[in-house]
Design a protein around this motif. Structure first.
Motif, PDB file in Angstrom:
ATOM      1  N   GLN A  88     -61.440  45.642 -28.849  1.00  0.00           N
ATOM      2  CA  GLN A  88     -61.185  44.382 -29.529  1.00  0.00           C
ATOM      3  C   GLN A  88     -60.266  43.546 -28.652  1.00  0.00           C
ATOM      4  O   GLN A  88     -59.438  44.081 -27.918  1.00  0.00           O
ATOM      5  CB  GLN A  88     -60.496  44.594 -30.881  1.00  0.00           C
ATOM      6  N   ALA A  89     -60.408  42.246 -28.749  1.00  0.00           N
ATOM      7  CA  ALA A  89     -59.476  41.344 -28.078  1.00  0.00           C
ATOM      8  C   ALA A  89     -59.445  40.030 -28.837  1.00  0.00           C
ATOM      9  O   ALA A  89     -60.421  39.663 -29.503  1.00  0.00           O
ATOM     10  CB  ALA A  89     -59.886  41.105 -26.628  1.00  0.00           C
ATOM     11  N   LEU A  90     -58.334  39.361 -28.751  1.00  0.00           N
ATOM     12  CA  LEU A  90     -58.160  38.049 -29.371  1.00  0.00           C
ATOM     13  C   LEU A  90     -57.674  37.121 -28.273  1.00  0.00           C
ATOM     14  O   LEU A  90     -56.626  37.366 -27.663  1.00  0.00           O
ATOM     15  CB  LEU A  90     -57.144  38.134 -30.509  1.00  0.00           C
ATOM     16  N   ASN A 174     -65.311  37.006 -21.821  1.00  0.00           N
ATOM     17  CA  ASN A 174     -65.803  38.337 -21.497  1.00  0.00           C
ATOM     18  C   ASN A 174     -64.714  39.123 -20.779  1.00  0.00           C
ATOM     19  O   ASN A 174     -64.187  38.667 -19.757  1.00  0.00           O
ATOM     20  CB  ASN A 174     -67.058  38.247 -20.620  1.00  0.00           C
ATOM     21  N   LEU A 175     -64.372  40.274 -21.349  1.00  0.00           N
ATOM     22  CA  LEU A 175     -63.386  41.166 -20.753  1.00  0.00           C
ATOM     23  C   LEU A 175     -64.135  42.392 -20.241  1.00  0.00           C
ATOM     24  O   LEU A 175     -64.885  43.024 -20.998  1.00  0.00           O
ATOM     25  CB  LEU A 175     -62.336  41.546 -21.796  1.00  0.00           C
ATOM     26  N   HIS A 176     -63.968  42.700 -18.957  1.00  0.00           N
ATOM     27  CA  HIS A 176     -64.685  43.789 -18.315  1.00  0.00           C
ATOM     28  C   HIS A 176     -63.740  44.951 -18.034  1.00  0.00           C
ATOM     29  O   HIS A 176     -62.540  44.758 -17.812  1.00  0.00           O
ATOM     30  CB  HIS A 176     -65.287  43.322 -16.979  1.00  0.00           C
ATOM     31  N   THR A 177     -64.287  46.181 -18.022  1.00  0.00           N
ATOM     32  CA  THR A 177     -63.526  47.372 -17.649  1.00  0.00           C
ATOM     33  C   THR A 177     -64.366  48.202 -16.682  1.00  0.00           C
ATOM     34  O   THR A 177     -65.557  47.938 -16.484  1.00  0.00           O
ATOM     35  CB  THR A 177     -63.180  48.225 -18.885  1.00  0.00           C
ATOM     36  N   ALA A 178     -63.750  49.237 -16.110  1.00  0.00           N
ATOM     37  CA  ALA A 178     -64.480  50.087 -15.168  1.00  0.00           C
ATOM     38  C   ALA A 178     -65.643  50.800 -15.862  1.00  0.00           C
ATOM     39  O   ALA A 178     -66.715  50.984 -15.273  1.00  0.00           O
ATOM     40  CB  ALA A 178     -63.530  51.102 -14.540  1.00  0.00           C
ATOM     41  N   VAL A 185     -65.968  43.705 -24.063  1.00  0.00           N
ATOM     42  CA  VAL A 185     -65.920  42.931 -25.310  1.00  0.00           C
ATOM     43  C   VAL A 185     -66.145  41.467 -24.989  1.00  0.00           C
ATOM     44  O   VAL A 185     -65.765  40.976 -23.927  1.00  0.00           O
ATOM     45  CB  VAL A 185     -64.579  43.115 -26.059  1.00  0.00           C
ATOM     46  N   ARG A 186     -66.739  40.763 -25.960  1.00  0.00           N
ATOM     47  CA  ARG A 186     -67.178  39.390 -25.709  1.00  0.00           C
ATOM     48  C   ARG A 186     -67.144  38.592 -27.008  1.00  0.00           C
ATOM     49  O   ARG A 186     -67.236  39.148 -28.101  1.00  0.00           O
ATOM     50  CB  ARG A 186     -68.599  39.422 -25.144  1.00  0.00           C
TER      51      ARG A 186
END
Length: 335
Positions: A88-90, A174-178, A185-186
């Motif tokens: 999750q992200a805000l 858009n938040l990316h991770t490895a 999350v988008r």
């Protein structure tokens, strides 16, 4: 920030509690052919890390918000992994002149490897237009969150900024991770019409539906016949915020916190979220409870990431009541 820890519940949990499934968006590549280009990494938007103080003080400031989750990601056949269901992200963005400031807090994901604004409608992927990735070197940690990032970049492409301000829902965060290089999350952006003190952007909070129903009553339709029309809503949000109409059939929504602070809402705008989901909304909030407390400084509410809740179709018997489960994330913007 302990308050935020108590009231944010993820959209995945919302859908499970409401008894409905998360919508799976179609895989559509940026080139329309289902290629790996759909991961959205093509066309990175050049940006220079700067201070917000460099913005033209005479330029109008525009404010935007997005509530990110993994279910919003759009997979591409053969493309990189996407969609962290625990994440999750805000995110909040301010555009002023050529300066774009961001404030984002995230949880449930691995450490971000990239943070972008892409151009693309809901259900499609598009290229990066604004890149906040250089700001990830300054991650801070908040109680209840894995991390937060704030900062400002300078964007030279004036046309991109003009289009973003004009049509924010045509862009997505858009938040990316490895583990999820195509996007963890988008969410699509929505304009916050009344603005807020951006230095305190991370004080804004999200409370998701724990259990909720949209309530419909069979009434005479304007075009003739009988149909289910909105009567009420009954929902409990994270932090035990109660959500309903002020009175059945009033059409005026209200939110009441356990400390008796409360607000009512007036519709500003709505965005379609598919035939199976109720629309996303932006509402003006007016204080209706205590002058202090959780909701006392709230002046705008966004209903995001809606799932289900659509009125039953077809004819019905006069006075019949239908209660339809729904999920949503409510973002509360503070003065």
């Amino acid at each position: 920030m302990k308050r935020t820890k108590a009231i944010l519940i993820g959209t995945t949990a919302v859908a499970a509690a409401a008894g409905v499934g998360l919508a799976v968006l179609p895989a559509v590549a940026a080139d329309g052919k289902g290629s790996a280009a759909g991961s959205g990494h093509a066309g990175h938007g050049a940006a220079e890390v700067v201070t917000a103080r460099g913005a033209d003080a005479k330029a109008k400031a525009w404010y935007f918000a997005a509530g990110l989750n993994g279910a919003n990601e759009v997979p591409v056949p053969g493309g990189p992994a996407v969609g962290d269901r625990d994440g999750q992200a805000l995110q909040f963005v301010r555009v002023q002149g050529d300066r774009v400031s961001v404030a984002v807090k995230f949880r449930g994901t691995d450490k971000p490897t990239a943070l972008h604004i892409h151009q693309g409608k809901r259900g499609t992927n598009g290229g990066v237009k604004i890149d906040f990735t250089p700001l990830l070197s300054r991650i801070t940690y908040l109680d209840g969150w894995k991390g937060a990032v704030t900062g400002t970049v300078k964007v030279k492409d004036k046309a991109v900024l003009e289009e973003f301000v004009k049509n924010p829902n045509g862009f997505y965060a858009n938040l990316h991770t490895a583990r999820f290089p195509g996007g963890a999350v988008r969410a699509q952006f929505h304009r916050v019409t009344q603005g807020f003190p951006f230095a305190k952007a991370l004080d804004n909070f999200q409370a998701s539906v724990v259990k909720g129903r949209q309530v419909y009553e069979c009434k005479k339709a304007p075009a003739g016949g009988w149909s289910f029309q909105q009567r009420d809503v009954t929902a409990t949000l994270g932090g035990k915020i109660a959500h309903s109409f002020v009175a059945p059939n009033s059409g005026t929504p209200q939110w009441i916190a356990p400390d008796r602070s409360a607000v009512t809402g007036t519709l500003i705008s709505k965005v379609d979220n598919g035939a199976r989901n109720i629309p996303e909304l932006v509402l003006k909030a007016t204080r209706s409870g205590r002058a202090s407390g959780l909701l006392a400084r709230n002046h705008e509410i966004l209903r995001l990431n809606t799932v289900g809740g659509v009125a039953p179709r077809g004819s019905c018997a006069k006075g019949a009541i239908a209660k339809v489960a729904y999920g949503a994330d409510y973002v509360f913007i503070l003065k």
